[in-house]
Design an enzyme around this catalytic site. Structure first.
Site, PDB file in Angstrom:
ATOM      1  CB  VAL A   9      -6.648   4.996  -1.608  1.00 44.62           C
ATOM      2  CG1 VAL A   9      -7.500   3.690  -1.260  1.00 44.62           C
ATOM      3  CG2 VAL A   9      -7.642   5.971  -1.063  1.00 44.62           C
ATOM      4  CB  CYS A  10      -2.166   1.435  -0.897  1.00 41.58           C
ATOM      5  SG  CYS A  10      -1.638   1.106   0.907  1.00 41.58           S
ATOM      6  N   GLY A  11      -3.857  -0.883  -0.921  1.00 41.78           N
ATOM      7  CA  GLY A  11      -4.630  -2.290  -0.623  1.00 41.78           C
ATOM      8  C   GLY A  11      -4.984  -2.372   0.968  1.00 41.78           C
ATOM      9  CB  THR A  16       1.905   1.275  -2.220  1.00 43.22           C
ATOM     10  OG1 THR A  16       0.491   0.713  -2.296  1.00 43.22           O
ATOM     11  CG2 THR A  16       2.518  -0.254  -2.526  1.00 43.22           C
TER      12      THR A  16
END
Lengths: 96, 162
Positions: A9-11, A16
């Site tokens: 998971v990332c923004g 990332t």
């Protein structure tokens, strides 16, 4: 032994999480372990967490998803990366 | 496959800016001038920074990697600012805390899978505190871009589709 699944998971833009995903895949390959990884944003975690063994996240995430959450910031900063990889590999090897 | 633009016009060396927002606006404007981003990129980036901040808990040189959704990117590029004084950014993995960024890498990327080599090099550069420490004393944008190109080739064979 079924192949374990990791949700990375990332923004928003997948930048990332893609870096972390590549590192996880490389570490698993080097250890001879098969793993299935998929990426998503925090908003999609609630609907996808039930289908994975654990989560690796580079962004802040609540802890109410019923699966373990590992902080993947080390894949971006390099700080403590060996420990995080070890933790992930241990979870992949764990058959309980 | 895509080529990631890394250009002297996209380097801000010790820019005279008052605060974080002014810095981010100046960087987004450089990307816009180079044709890397579409209208709305800056607004989307600011909104994202609020929701998902991009300050990294590095050791030594503080680094932030602000970015926005792929839809606002026209052609992949990276804009770099090396600052005289640290600018506060909230932490990506813990927004309650701030880091002081000496280096800001504004990412205009639209296909992480195709740009994975660039992303890996980028992560390597983030992990190389000594590199950025040297860049902080660089005397020209040319020096910064020259060193950065060695660390982060703007085009890799894979991304050229070779």
């Amino acid at each position: 032994m079924p192949v374990k699944k990791i949700l990375v998971v990332c923004g928003t833009a997948g930048i990332t999480s893609t870096i972390a995903e590549q590192e996880i895949q490389a570490a698993a390959r080097a250890a001879g372990i098969q793993v299935q990884t998929m990426r998503c944003t925090p908003g999609a975690v609630a609907t996808r967490a039930h289908d994975v063994d654990f989560i690796v996240t580079t962004t802040a995430l609540g802890s109410h998803y019923g699966v373990p959450i590992i902080n993947g910031m080390a894949f971006i900063t390099g700080i403590g990366k060996e420990q995080v990889i070890e933790e992930i590999l241990n979870r992949l090897r764990d058959n309980d | 496959m895509t080529q990631v633009l890394l250009d002297e016009r996209l380097v801000l060396l010790r820019p005279a800016v008052r605060d974080r927002d002014e810095l981010l606006a100046a960087m987004a404007e450089r990307l816009r001038t180079c044709g890397a981003v579409r209208e709305g990129f800056f607004e989307a980036l600011m909104e994202r920074e609020k929701q998902f901040p991009t300050g990294l808990p590095t050791e030594g040189v503080g680094i932030a990697i602000p970015h926005a959704d792929a839809e606002f990117v026209a052609a992949p590029a990276v804009c770099v600012a090396v600052l005289a004084d640290a600018v506060p950014f909230r932490r990506m993995d813990n927004p309650a805390e701030c880091i002081g960024a000496h280096v800001v890498l504004m990412l205009a990327l639209n296909n992480p899978d195709a740009q994975i080599r660039t992303l890996q090099r980028l992560a390597q550069s983030i992990q190389d505190s000594e590199f950025w420490q040297r860049m902080r004393t660089a005397s020209s944008t040319g020096e910064v871009i020259g060193s950065l190109r060695m660390l982060l080739p703007s085009t890799t064979k894979q991304e050229r589709g070779e």
